[in-house]
Design a protein around this motif. Sequence first.
Motif, PDB file in Angstrom:
ATOM      1  N   SER A 231       1.390   6.232  27.185  1.00  0.00           N
ATOM      2  CA  SER A 231       2.308   5.706  28.195  1.00  0.00           C
ATOM      3  C   SER A 231       2.425   6.653  29.387  1.00  0.00           C
ATOM      4  O   SER A 231       2.382   6.230  30.553  1.00  0.00           O
ATOM      5  N   LYS A 234      -0.825   6.708  31.456  1.00  0.00           N
ATOM      6  CA  LYS A 234      -1.003   5.476  32.227  1.00  0.00           C
ATOM      7  C   LYS A 234      -0.113   5.471  33.466  1.00  0.00           C
ATOM      8  O   LYS A 234      -0.542   5.071  34.565  1.00  0.00           O
ATOM      9  N   THR A 238      -1.391   5.598  37.412  1.00  0.00           N
ATOM     10  CA  THR A 238      -0.955   4.575  38.364  1.00  0.00           C
ATOM     11  C   THR A 238      -0.279   5.197  39.580  1.00  0.00           C
ATOM     12  O   THR A 238      -0.474   4.743  40.713  1.00  0.00           O
ATOM     13  N   GLN A 246      -7.748   9.179  32.890  1.00  0.00           N
ATOM     14  CA  GLN A 246      -6.616   9.050  31.980  1.00  0.00           C
ATOM     15  C   GLN A 246      -6.768   9.903  30.720  1.00  0.00           C
ATOM     16  O   GLN A 246      -5.775  10.495  30.274  1.00  0.00           O
TER      17      GLN A 246
END
Length: 266
Positions: A231, A234, A238, A246
């Motif tokens: 999480s 990510k 972004t 990532q």
Amino acid sequence: MDDRYNYPPNYPPRNDLIAEDFVTIQTPMDNQENMSPYIYNPTPSQYNPYYVPTPTPMVPSPSPSSVFSPATPTGDINTDPFYSSDGIDDPFAGEPPLLEELGINFDQIMQKTLAVIIPFKKTEQSILHESDLTGPLVFCFAFGMFLLLSGKLHFSYIYGIGIVGCLSVYFLLNLMSPGATSITLICTVSVLGYSLLPMVVLSGLSVIFNLSTGVIGKFFAITAVLWCALSASKLFVTALALQRQQPLIAYPCALLYGVFALLTVF
């Protein structure tokens, strides 16, 4: 009858006086039915020394209750002094809401929480740059309280490890990001704090079950660490618009959440 009721007095007649200069006064002695008080001005006129002014009725003074009673709004637009159609007279008309001044936005909290719960959900880049620390503080406090219920007082470890981990990830992300984009320290703390939610669930399970013995406890711990790292990485990818990086970001995040998992399990 007394001489004070004989107007005008018996002075020598004057030819310059006319009938309009004299006013007939009805005294209380002449009419017993009309006993209302009158106020007389004995000062004679500068043009006629025998002029008697028209009696003025005495006006009663207002009662103290009517003087000191506060005015109540009537609801009428034209007569109500408390009514303001455009809000100009209201000193708090231009003030923002209290939650906005405190930096609490429930919409952003819900969006970031859902982004952590569902790691594969697409998240808008604009909400990740908002400095929202309400959710991280709540999650850190809940994490410490669940550990306290399981018999572990680790508040100092949580805040100490959290500060060191946030600073380390902040410097690492700024080194990895392109020169045109960067991330702030508050944004880093916000993302790592929201990504702590699976670890909070793991600490809640530690209150009910003993995670230090058995394979199930270790499975839950590894799942929570991977969930938190996925999480957080990510959200960082972004926010910084990093492509195909990532796994490089998820590795230091997994190390940070692994320390929290060790505090929970053992």
